[in-house]
Design a protein around this motif. Structure first.
Motif, PDB file in Angstrom:
ATOM      1  N   LYS A 556       0.811  -1.215   0.000  1.00 10.73           N
ATOM      2  CA  LYS A 556       0.000   0.000   0.000  1.00 10.73           C
ATOM      3  C   LYS A 556       0.848   1.269   0.000  1.00 10.73           C
ATOM      4  O   LYS A 556       0.453   2.274  -0.580  1.00 10.73           O
ATOM      5  CB  LYS A 556      -0.909  -0.026   1.228  1.00 10.73           C
ATOM      6  CG  LYS A 556      -1.844   1.153   1.291  1.00 10.73           C
ATOM      7  CD  LYS A 556      -2.847   1.019   2.411  1.00 10.73           C
ATOM      8  CE  LYS A 556      -3.755   2.237   2.465  1.00 10.73           C
ATOM      9  NZ  LYS A 556      -4.683   2.155   3.579  1.00 10.73           N
ATOM     10  N   TYR A 557       1.992   1.229   0.678  1.00 15.26           N
ATOM     11  CA  TYR A 557       2.803   2.437   0.833  1.00 15.26           C
ATOM     12  C   TYR A 557       4.136   2.313   0.108  1.00 15.26           C
ATOM     13  O   TYR A 557       4.727   1.235   0.053  1.00 15.26           O
ATOM     14  CB  TYR A 557       3.099   2.670   2.312  1.00 15.26           C
ATOM     15  CG  TYR A 557       1.870   2.884   3.148  1.00 15.26           C
ATOM     16  CD1 TYR A 557       1.279   4.146   3.238  1.00 15.26           C
ATOM     17  CD2 TYR A 557       1.287   1.828   3.836  1.00 15.26           C
ATOM     18  CE1 TYR A 557       0.136   4.343   4.003  1.00 15.26           C
ATOM     19  CE2 TYR A 557       0.142   2.018   4.598  1.00 15.26           C
ATOM     20  CZ  TYR A 557      -0.425   3.272   4.677  1.00 15.26           C
ATOM     21  OH  TYR A 557      -1.546   3.466   5.417  1.00 15.26           O
ATOM     22  N   LEU A 558       4.625   3.437  -0.380  1.00 18.96           N
ATOM     23  CA  LEU A 558       5.965   3.417  -0.974  1.00 18.96           C
ATOM     24  C   LEU A 558       6.989   3.426   0.151  1.00 18.96           C
ATOM     25  O   LEU A 558       6.834   4.124   1.152  1.00 18.96           O
ATOM     26  CB  LEU A 558       6.142   4.612  -1.903  1.00 18.96           C
ATOM     27  CG  LEU A 558       5.492   4.405  -3.275  1.00 18.96           C
ATOM     28  CD1 LEU A 558       5.421   5.722  -4.032  1.00 18.96           C
ATOM     29  CD2 LEU A 558       6.236   3.359  -4.089  1.00 18.96           C
ATOM     30  N   ARG A 559       8.029   2.675  -0.011  1.00 19.25           N
ATOM     31  CA  ARG A 559       8.963   2.448   1.074  1.00 19.25           C
ATOM     32  C   ARG A 559       9.803   3.679   1.433  1.00 19.25           C
ATOM     33  O   ARG A 559      10.110   4.505   0.579  1.00 19.25           O
ATOM     34  CB  ARG A 559       9.882   1.279   0.714  1.00 19.25           C
ATOM     35  CG  ARG A 559      10.803   1.569  -0.461  1.00 19.25           C
ATOM     36  CD  ARG A 559      11.569   0.320  -0.840  1.00 19.25           C
ATOM     37  NE  ARG A 559      12.445   0.545  -1.981  1.00 19.25           N
ATOM     38  CZ  ARG A 559      13.118  -0.433  -2.601  1.00 19.25           C
ATOM     39  NH1 ARG A 559      13.025  -1.670  -2.190  1.00 19.25           N
ATOM     40  NH2 ARG A 559      13.893  -0.148  -3.630  1.00 19.25           N
ATOM     41  N   LEU A 560      10.171   3.711   2.704  1.00 20.05           N
ATOM     42  CA  LEU A 560      11.105   4.729   3.198  1.00 20.05           C
ATOM     43  C   LEU A 560      12.439   4.089   3.553  1.00 20.05           C
ATOM     44  O   LEU A 560      13.383   4.767   3.930  1.00 20.05           O
ATOM     45  CB  LEU A 560      10.529   5.420   4.434  1.00 20.05           C
ATOM     46  CG  LEU A 560       9.561   6.567   4.145  1.00 20.05           C
ATOM     47  CD1 LEU A 560       8.917   7.041   5.430  1.00 20.05           C
ATOM     48  CD2 LEU A 560      10.270   7.712   3.443  1.00 20.05           C
ATOM     49  N   SER A 561      12.464   2.780   3.488  1.00 16.61           N
ATOM     50  CA  SER A 561      13.706   2.057   3.747  1.00 16.61           C
ATOM     51  C   SER A 561      13.645   0.743   2.981  1.00 16.61           C
ATOM     52  O   SER A 561      12.585   0.140   2.857  1.00 16.61           O
ATOM     53  CB  SER A 561      13.856   1.781   5.251  1.00 16.61           C
ATOM     54  OG  SER A 561      14.897   0.842   5.456  1.00 16.61           O
ATOM     55  N   ILE A 562      14.792   0.341   2.480  1.00 20.43           N
ATOM     56  CA  ILE A 562      14.852  -0.927   1.745  1.00 20.43           C
ATOM     57  C   ILE A 562      14.887  -2.102   2.724  1.00 20.43           C
ATOM     58  O   ILE A 562      14.483  -3.215   2.413  1.00 20.43           O
ATOM     59  CB  ILE A 562      16.122  -0.941   0.852  1.00 20.43           C
ATOM     60  CG1 ILE A 562      16.026   0.157  -0.200  1.00 20.43           C
ATOM     61  CG2 ILE A 562      16.329  -2.297   0.194  1.00 20.43           C
ATOM     62  CD1 ILE A 562      17.312   0.376  -0.982  1.00 20.43           C
ATOM     63  N   LEU A 563      15.359  -1.805   3.962  1.00 15.99           N
ATOM     64  CA  LEU A 563      15.669  -2.897   4.899  1.00 15.99           C
ATOM     65  C   LEU A 563      14.515  -3.840   5.249  1.00 15.99           C
ATOM     66  O   LEU A 563      14.720  -5.052   5.270  1.00 15.99           O
ATOM     67  CB  LEU A 563      16.290  -2.320   6.171  1.00 15.99           C
ATOM     68  CG  LEU A 563      17.737  -1.828   5.981  1.00 15.99           C
ATOM     69  CD1 LEU A 563      18.201  -1.062   7.207  1.00 15.99           C
ATOM     70  CD2 LEU A 563      18.662  -3.013   5.715  1.00 15.99           C
ATOM     71  N   PRO A 564      13.292  -3.329   5.546  1.00 10.69           N
ATOM     72  CA  PRO A 564      12.254  -4.287   5.956  1.00 10.69           C
ATOM     73  C   PRO A 564      12.010  -5.395   4.933  1.00 10.69           C
ATOM     74  O   PRO A 564      11.896  -6.565   5.298  1.00 10.69           O
ATOM     75  CB  PRO A 564      11.017  -3.407   6.134  1.00 10.69           C
ATOM     76  CG  PRO A 564      11.570  -2.065   6.476  1.00 10.69           C
ATOM     77  CD  PRO A 564      12.827  -1.934   5.677  1.00 10.69           C
ATOM     78  N   GLU A 565      11.954  -5.029   3.641  1.00  9.33           N
ATOM     79  CA  GLU A 565      11.730  -6.057   2.614  1.00  9.33           C
ATOM     80  C   GLU A 565      12.941  -6.981   2.503  1.00  9.33           C
ATOM     81  O   GLU A 565      12.806  -8.169   2.240  1.00  9.33           O
ATOM     82  CB  GLU A 565      11.440  -5.404   1.262  1.00  9.33           C
ATOM     83  CG  GLU A 565      10.011  -4.891   1.112  1.00  9.33           C
ATOM     84  CD  GLU A 565       8.996  -6.013   0.880  1.00  9.33           C
ATOM     85  OE1 GLU A 565       9.361  -7.008   0.226  1.00  9.33           O
ATOM     86  OE2 GLU A 565       7.867  -5.889   1.377  1.00  9.33           O
TER      87      GLU A 565
END
Lengths: 809, 344
Positions: A556-565
């Motif tokens: 739903k949201y554009l990421r603010l960090s690559i790390l969670p994925e």
């Protein structure tokens, strides 16, 4: 669009072409044929039989014992169908016949009586159940009188027909009709097109105008509305050939009136609608925009609430049809219908598209209106349907047509110069070749030397400019026949930009030190969107960037960090017994610095990595070590060094990170990322072992990068190495001591390294020993021992003073 | 005395040649050349010789010493050599044990393909351009001849953020932006790789996020045959010199004429098989001659300039070239998948 091969043969000579060969030709010329399927699987030995007698089976109530004449012999067959009767002509599978599904017919005994064959239903003959007319769903198929006993049923039931599925793209609305396909095939095969009959034979003395008038209040959305009247129709099944064609085209036959409107819709690409005139309850058709909140019950028995955006057909009082989409239930044609009011109208595409979007209703009619119908075929289609109703519903067609007509039926004229065509295609076509192509397409034209003035037919509304004609000429000439050339323009040097080269440099370095590149989704969920965001980004990002209509909460949201994925990827592998991993990704994050998104977010390039488990899986010589903070730090330091830049690390606390094992990366006193251990609680939640991450803001790094580093003279004079070990309180940062050594030692001390850290035996509790190596170097002279010694002592004093440290002897 | 010296020499040389032991060799050296050695002993007796005899015998004695020394050195070297060989033999290790592991990383298959394509087109004089993933409706649609309400907009189900902002559905907006930047003043020869998004449910053949590479060449006198030649060059480099290409007419709002390109099926060599659904051809990309409205909106006069454009999906290329059968594999990041292709 499903195109029946046998039906198509009525309009254009297909010669000896097999359906597959025809499909290949159509595909190559521009309309992709997705599949060729046969109406029924091939069956053998199924013939028309005449039921000479039909009696009840002596030993079974629900079975009948029939004597059937199949031409060359008479067969005794037992049949369980409820509609079997003496005097019928039926489809008989003789003993030895094979029905679809490899079903072999044998002589059998049923309840003691011999049965030599089978009387078949349409379904048993291989027709898809959903297309079998409802009146024939529960029984055997009965042929009309004219069927010849003994003839093979395939042709009469159209079982040998092949259906070509055409993938019609938005520009070729013309190919949504049999006639349009006939024109296309005619052009490909250079054959004429045989148009259907339209003229009604017996003109009724009654004029349509004494029954109905037409008024249109929204001429912009409905520039033409024609109403025909057919009286005294006899509702019954439509002729077999028509039912066959409809079934092949994927439409279930209903009754003659409805079938005729569907047949003409497929034939002309022009939707028609039949109202039961006696239920119309008015002598006036009024077409208008719906009023807000107005309702209509459509043919599918759904109540639809309308708005001013919808165009409706009314009887002057209430809506009777949703224009171009679906009729209303209140005026539906039924078995009792006597008089038919037939609509042939031209509705604006965008209006129909709007209604389809709003209601979610999509029909054969709406699909054609949405793509645009041929203005010159509207009225003709009405006439054609009238003729068929006269022929197959015994109706009397009233004279004339009640109509509203503001329709622009003019076509476009397109100029094209053959020199321009050749220049654009890279060909050397002669005027004769172009003339031949235009004739095949059946486009009218005038020629003036090399210039052609082409009248585009209104069925081809996609042709409006020179380039459209260029495509027509090119595809008829054959894309295969175009030469292979390479551009003649001045050549330029292609190259990566510095930024693109740097991206590759970063990737190559990180892959070189052992990390595997990944690609994850940019869209994430509400929790991950907030997680592991670098402090400098958290400051800038005001509002989340969310999709208006997400497919799921997960994306739903554009990421603010690559790390969670990236961590999810680790967890995925970890769950599959691959727990020793080093992953990284280089990609963008999306920062919105306003309260409410009103402009494009800032897309910032970052490189992030995560390592977990053992770094090396089978080091038989060394200790199997878990990844740790200093491994991840070393990777980042190496990266920065690789780019010839400098950063420092400062202890920091970041949400979701281990509070004591986390540092921000600073460049010129600005935060450009962070490193550290993932918070053990989060690691546990994700079922991960100790995991370390890094996240670097490449935008800042790339700005600082200098393309060509300035040259530094290689020192000519010898250097002097000195080692020194300090005993420090254990909470003193070794890096702080190093910084002080560098500060005091400058400019003579050229390099400071830490080569040993020790805590334990021989040292006081709470103390540690850190050993530094110092390299003295002067650019212009050989250093003297006393110069070095002087600096060395100054360093010892300074460190002692600031950190209460002693030299370890 | 001469006889004595010669006897010593003969005896010493004999013993040196016999010995195979370093220690013994050392003993021999001491026995003959040492302070109490026999040669030294003989030489001590030199004082008794006459003035005339002394230099003669001295010379002989020196020669004897030299010959013994040389023999000793030679033997010594030989024995050292043997000793070293023996020692090295003893140091033999198990070469079948694995090497000290070095962590090996690698590129994602899609990155490799994108890079290969970038290099291929750079070689043909193209520049690589990039653009934002969150685009405006204008650049994603309108500038590409897809005005609001255009029926072809249904072809691309779009993730909207606001009415005007969306996740780009193709990389074509980069083409529009580049043309605008170049203001119709110079040729454009570019490719633009990047991530794109469509409102699709993820399954084996659909992904809501995927990659695309598009190319654009705008210049005076660009011909459709140039597109054909360029695509042929690309296909042969990417899929092998023995591949054939075929262009078919198609429809895209931003090109006219439009083409779909197929390559001959590698599995059956064009004969027809299950991979190519019996046609002998596999669809690879779409393209065409840039639509005059797109040129116009980009600031290029369609009377003067013409151009071609094409677009392809690295996922599709990877699936065909490497036999990947599920598009989700590219985004799942299964280590077993990544490792298979990290050297691709």
């Amino acid at each position: 669009m499903l195109v029946s091969y046998n039906w198509l043969k009525n309009y254009v000579d297909l010669g000896d072409l097999t359906p597959e060969e025809l499909a290949a030709k159509i595909t190559k010329s521009g309309i992709e044929v997705e599949s060729v399927e046969y109406v029924a699987e091939k069956s053998t030995d199924v013939v028309v039989g005449y039921v000479e007698s039909c009696e009840q089976h002596p030993n079974a109530d629900k079975l009948n014992l029939c004597q059937v004449d199949v031409g060359d012999q008479k067969l005794q067959i037992i049949c369980g169908a409820p509609n079997i009767a003496e005097g019928q002509k039926v489809a008989v599978a003789k003993p030895g016949a094979i029905l679809p599904g490899n079903f072999k017919i044998k002589k059998v005994k049923l309840r003691g009586v011999e049965s030599n064959g089978m009387i078949c239903s349409l379904k048993e003959l291989g027709i898809e159940e959903k297309y079998v007319p409802t009146d024939l769903a529960d029984g055997i198929f009965v042929f009309p009188e004219d069927a010849t006993v003994g003839e093979n049923v395939d042709e009469r039931l159209n079982l040998n027909d092949a259906v070509l599925e055409l993938d019609v793209l938005a520009n070729r609305a013309d190919a949504l009709s049999m006639l349009g396909v006939a024109y296309e095939v005619g052009a490909i095969l250079d054959q004429p097109v045989q148009l259907p009959e339209e003229a009604v034979t017996v003109i009724d003395e009654e004029n349509v105008k004494s029954y109905i008038s037409v008024e249109v209040e929204a001429a912009d959305l409905n520039p033409y509305y024609g109403a025909f009247l057919i009286r005294n129709v006899e509702i019954k099944p439509s002729p077999l050939w028509m039912r066959n064609y409809l079934m092949a085209a994927g439409i279930r036959p209903i009754n003659n009136v409805v079938d005729i409107t569907n047949f003409v819709l497929l034939e002309y690409g022009q939707p028609l609608h039949a109202f039961d005139y006696d239920k119309f309850d008015s002598e006036k058709v009024l077409v208008r925009r719906a009023t807000e909140g107005e309702t209509i019950v459509t043919l599918d028995d759904q109540t639809r609430t309308l708005s001013e955006k919808n165009l409706v057909i009314t009887n002057g009082k209430e809506p009777v049809a949703l224009a171009g989409v679906m009729g209303g239930a209140n005026t539906e044609v039924t078995a009792e219908t006597k008089n038919v009011l037939l609509e042939a109208a031209y509705f604006d595409s965008s209006s129909v598209r709007g209604t389809v979007k709003q209601t979610g209703l999509r029909s054969e009619s709406s699909t054609r209106y949405e793509k645009g119908v041929d203005p010159n075929r509207v009225k003709k289609a009405g006439s054609r349907a009238c003729l068929l109703m006269e022929q197959f519903a015994n109706g009397k067609v009233a004279a004339g047509v009640a109509e509203f007509d503001e329709l622009d039926r003019s076509g476009k004229t397109v100029e094209m110069d053959i020199n321009q065509i050749n220049k654009r295609l890279g060909t050397e076509m002669k005027p004769d070749e172009v003339i031949s192509i235009l004739k095949r397409l059946k486009f009218e034209f005038e020629q003036n030397g090399t210039v052609f003035s082409v009248q585009a037919p209104t069925r081809r509304r996609d042709i409006t400019i020179f380039e459209d004609m260029l495509e027509e000429v090119a595809r008829m000439y054959g894309y295969d026949n175009l030469p292979f050339t390479l551009p003649q323009g001045a050549s330029q040097a292609g190259a990566l930009t510095q930024r693109q080269s740097l991206k590759r440099k970063v990737k190559n370095y990180i892959q070189g030190v052992g990390l595997m590149e990944t690609l994850t989704y940019s869209l994430t969920n509400a929790t991950d969107m907030k997680r592991l965001v670098s402090p400098e980004i958290r400051e800038q990002a005001v509002a989340p960037v969310a999709l208006a209509m997400p497919m799921s909460e997960e994306h739903k949201y554009l990421r603010l960090s690559i790390l969670p994925e990236l961590l999810r990827a680790l967890a995925y592998n970890s769950a599959r017994n691959h727990a020793n991993l080093g992953y990284y990704e280089l990609g963008s994050i999306f920062i919105c610095d306003e309260e409410k998104v009103s402009k494009q977010p800032d897309e910032k390039l970052r490189v992030s990595g995560a390592i977990t488990g053992k770094w090396l899986e089978h080091p038989w010589q060394q200790e199997k070590k878990d990844v740790d903070f200093y491994l991840v730090k070393g990777i980042v330091e190496g990266l920065i060094d690789h780019l010839d830049l400098n950063v420092s690390f400062r202890q920091a606390k970041i949400d979701d990170m281990h509070p004591g094992r986390c540092a921000v990366i600073e460049m010129n006193e600005q935060v450009v990322g962070f490193i550290g251990q993932l918070h053990p609680a989060l690691a546990k939640e994700m079922d991960l072992k100790e995991t370390y991450v890094f996240d670097v803001n490449l935008e800042e790094v790339f700005v600082a990068y200098e393309d060509i580093p300035s040259y530094t003279q290689i020192p000519k004079y010898p250097s002097i190495a000195r080692d020194i070990a300090f005993i420090l309180d254990e909470n003193i940062h070794a890096g702080d001591v190093k910084d002080l050594i560098e500060e005091i030692g400058a400019p003579l001390v050229n390099q400071v390294g830490i080569f040993d850290v020790y805590q334990g035996a021989n040292l006081e509790e709470g103390k540690k020993s850190v050993a530094y190596s110092l390299l003295y170097q002067h650019p212009d002279k050989t250093l003297k021992d006393d110069e070095v010694e002087e600096s060395y002592q100054k360093i010892i004093e300074a460190v002692h003073e600031k950190f209460n440290a002693y030299v370890r002897s | 005395m001469r006889e004595q010296l010669e006897a010593i020499q003969a005896e010493a040389l004999e013993r040196i040649s016999q010995t195979e032991d370093m220690k013994e060799l050392q003993d021999i050296k001491v026995t003959y050349l040492g302070k109490k050695g026999s040669l030294t002993g003989v030489l001590r007796g030199m004082g008794k010789l006459s003035k005339e005899e002394r230099p003669v015998v001295g010379e002989i004695a020196n020669k004897v010493r030299e010959s013994i020394t040389a023999a000793l050195d030679e033997k010594n070297e030989k024995l050292e050599q043997l000793q070293l060989e023996e020692q090295l033999e003893a140091e033999t290790i198990d070469v079948t044990l694995p090497g000290r592991p070095v962590k090996v990383g690698g590129a994602h298959l899609l990155s490799s393909i994108v890079q290969e394509l970038e290099d291929l087109f750079i070689g043909m004089g193209y520049e690589v351009r990039e653009g934002p993933e969150v685009e405006t409706d204008f650049y994603n649609f309108e500038a590409l001849n897809l005005p609001k309400n255009h029926p072809a907009r249904d072809m691309q189900d779009t993730f909207y953020i606001t009415n005007e902002l969306l996740l780009r559905t193709h990389t074509s907006p980069v083409q529009a932006r580049t043309m605008q930047e170049y203001k119709g003043e110079k040729p454009v020869k570019m490719i633009c790789p990047g991530k794109v998004y469509r409102r699709d449910t993820d399954d084996a053949t659909h992904s809501h996020q995927f990659t695309q590479i598009e190319g654009l060449y705008v210049d005076k006198n660009v011909r459709m045959s140039d597109l054909k030649g360029t695509l042929d060059t690309f296909a042969k480099k990417m899929f092998g010199e023995d591949r054939e290409i075929r262009l078919r007419p198609s429809f895209f709002p931003f090109t006219e004429p439009s083409v779909e390109m197929d390559i001959s099926c590698k599995v059956c060599n064009g004969e027809g098989c299950s991979v190519c659904k019996g046609t002998g051809w596999i669809e690879i990309l779409g393209g065409g001659m840039v639509h005059p409205k797109v040129l116009e909106m980009g600031g290029y006069d369609p009377e003067v300039y013409s151009g071609f454009a094409f677009g392809m999906g690295p996922e599709r290329i990877a699936m065909l070239k490497y036999g990947v059968n599920d598009i989700r594999q590219f985004y799942t990041n299964d280590i077993r998948f990544l490792k298979q292709y990290h050297k691709a």
